[in-house]
Design a protein around this motif. Structure first.
Motif, mmCIF file in Angstrom:
data_model
loop_
_atom_site.group_PDB
_atom_site.id
_atom_site.type_symbol
_atom_site.label_atom_id
_atom_site.label_comp_id
_atom_site.label_asym_id
_atom_site.label_seq_id
_atom_site.Cartn_x
_atom_site.Cartn_y
_atom_site.Cartn_z
ATOM 1 N N ALA A 1 61.403 -53.543 69.741
ATOM 2 C CA ALA A 1 61.293 -54.574 70.771
ATOM 3 C C ALA A 1 61.446 -55.945 70.118
ATOM 4 O O ALA A 1 60.612 -56.352 69.308
ATOM 5 C CB ALA A 1 59.956 -54.476 71.489
ATOM 6 N N ILE A 2 62.513 -56.647 70.464
ATOM 7 C CA ILE A 2 62.808 -57.913 69.791
ATOM 8 C C ILE A 2 62.345 -59.129 70.598
ATOM 9 O O ILE A 2 62.532 -60.263 70.160
ATOM 10 C CB ILE A 2 64.310 -58.034 69.483
ATOM 11 C CG1 ILE A 2 65.148 -58.073 70.773
ATOM 12 C CG2 ILE A 2 64.759 -56.900 68.578
ATOM 13 C CD1 ILE A 2 66.611 -58.419 70.541
ATOM 14 N N GLY A 3 61.725 -58.897 71.742
ATOM 15 C CA GLY A 3 61.266 -60.014 72.566
ATOM 16 C C GLY A 3 60.326 -60.977 71.850
ATOM 17 O O GLY A 3 60.523 -62.201 71.903
ATOM 18 N N PRO A 4 59.280 -60.480 71.165
ATOM 19 C CA PRO A 4 58.383 -61.399 70.455
ATOM 20 C C PRO A 4 59.100 -62.247 69.406
ATOM 21 O O PRO A 4 58.801 -63.438 69.251
ATOM 22 C CB PRO A 4 57.364 -60.450 69.812
ATOM 23 C CG PRO A 4 57.340 -59.256 70.709
ATOM 24 C CD PRO A 4 58.767 -59.091 71.152
ATOM 25 N N ALA A 5 60.048 -61.650 68.680
ATOM 26 C CA ALA A 5 60.792 -62.416 67.681
ATOM 27 C C ALA A 5 61.664 -63.478 68.337
ATOM 28 O O ALA A 5 61.776 -64.616 67.847
ATOM 29 C CB ALA A 5 61.644 -61.485 66.828
ATOM 30 N N LEU A 6 62.304 -63.120 69.461
ATOM 31 C CA LEU A 6 63.110 -64.098 70.184
ATOM 32 C C LEU A 6 62.254 -65.242 70.697
ATOM 33 O O LEU A 6 62.658 -66.412 70.672
ATOM 34 C CB LEU A 6 63.836 -63.418 71.353
ATOM 35 C CG LEU A 6 64.989 -62.488 70.975
ATOM 36 C CD1 LEU A 6 65.473 -61.732 72.201
ATOM 37 C CD2 LEU A 6 66.140 -63.272 70.354
ATOM 38 N N GLU A 7 61.072 -64.902 71.162
ATOM 39 C CA GLU A 7 60.157 -65.943 71.639
ATOM 40 C C GLU A 7 59.748 -66.861 70.498
ATOM 41 O O GLU A 7 59.713 -68.092 70.647
ATOM 42 C CB GLU A 7 58.933 -65.283 72.267
ATOM 43 C CG GLU A 7 58.047 -66.229 73.054
ATOM 44 C CD GLU A 7 57.021 -65.494 73.893
ATOM 45 O OE1 GLU A 7 56.301 -66.181 74.641
ATOM 46 O OE2 GLU A 7 56.927 -64.260 73.817
#
Length: 331
Positions: free
Chosen positions: A100-106
């Protein structure tokens, strides 16, 4: 363009799917054992037809035990993306990892930087709103420009022309998604000593519909020579699940539903395939219009759009510029 122009007919994009699958599989095996010298293949699966076909081709080439799939969802991924990709990985019998790359994108500011640009157009825009950008103008005889469509939480749609500065920031911010996914692909490729499979089809590859050092980066691109219509033909032959092979192409980048033709291409993908084939084979624009039953003048516009996209995105295909050649390295 070809000097001798063949005639347009309904079967111009027909292929021998079984023979093409074997040809691609042989090319993948040869590349792995030859130039690349890697033990297997990494495929990032989005739940779309291109990556699904590439995963199936990889299995045909080297066997399920030497293919590792990645699912790389983020906060704004389609609900069906992960479930479809997982189902196909299980059907193919390949191991997969979900990152899940959402936290890194955030953390890197992907969403915040994009939203800041959108607020310069719609000051009330907030993270609870949905949005997309789409192309406009060219089909009506003017210059192409981009417009921003947003949807407030009450369901109301608002639309405005997206100024160039804000457009560039929106695209730059959303490109973090493709580039971070590719970072994860090469992490897993390095740890397994595998090669990364790129998934662009011919229409995307020719017209620059990819992010440099993002989804445009790969060690092998097994379907870059195939029109999207032909990719669907391989999907049927490879028994890709119906919900994947019958789904319309989307960008899966913005939170509002968005087709690729709405965002980038002049026509729907099946018609754009024919147009690109016709352009590549020197078919006059008027003949394309008659074949596709397009309004007068549309064929010439589509051909100009093909040319302009090739020119504008040529740098995406280019190697880094060197001050002087390095012949010892083949550069």
């Amino acid at each position: 363009m070809d000097l001798a122009a063949p005639a347009l007919h309904p079967g111009i994009l027909d292929i021998d799917a079984a023979a093409e699958v074997e040809r691609i599989a042989h090319a993948l095996r040869s590349a792995l054992t030859g130039e690349l010298r890697r033990r297997g293949l990494i495929v990032a699966m989005s739940g779309g037809v291109d990556s699904s076909v590439c995963a199936a081709l990889a299995v045909r080439a080297v066997g399920a035990s030497k293919v590792h799939a990645l699912m790389l969802p983020e906060h704004e991924s389609s609900d069906f993306s992960l479930t479809r990709a997982q189902a196909l990985a299980q059907q193919l019998g390949i191991e997969y990892t979900v990152e899940a790359i959402g936290p890194a994108l955030e953390a890197i500011g992907c969403y915040a930087r994009r939203d800041a640009a959108m607020r310069e157009v719609f000051p009330a825009y907030a993270s609870t709103w949905k949005s997309k950008i789409s192309i406009a103008g060219g089909r009506d005889g003017g210059f192409n420009y981009f417009k921003l469509t947003v949807q407030s939480p009450d369901g109301k749609l608002h639309e405005a022309r997206l100024p160039h500065k804000q457009y560039l920031q929106v695209v730059a911010a959303t490109s973090f998604k493709q580039r971070l996914r590719k970072t994860m692909e090469y992490y897993h490729a390095d740890r397994l000593h595998y090669a990364v499979v790129g998934t662009p089809n011919r229409l995307e590859y020719d017209q620059g519909f990819f992010v440099k050092n993002g989804d445009g980066s790969a060690d092998l691109k097994p379907i870059a020579h195939l029109y999207k219509t032909q990719v669907y033909a391989l999907a049927r032959h490879l028994d890709i699940p119906r919900e994947i092979r019958e789904a319309p192409p989307t960008t899966d980048t913005y939170t509002l539903d968005q087709g690729q033709d709405e965002f980038y291409f002049a026509l729907r993908h099946d018609r754009m395939d024919v147009a690109l084939w016709a352009y590549n084979h020197g078919i006059p624009a008027a003949e394309l219009e008659a074949f596709l039953e397009l309004p007068a003048g549309t064929g010439a516009y589509v051909y100009r759009d093909i040319e302009s996209k090739r020119a504008a995105t040529r740098y995406l295909h280019a190697r880094p510029v060197l001050v002087e050649p390095l012949p010892e390295l083949g550069h």
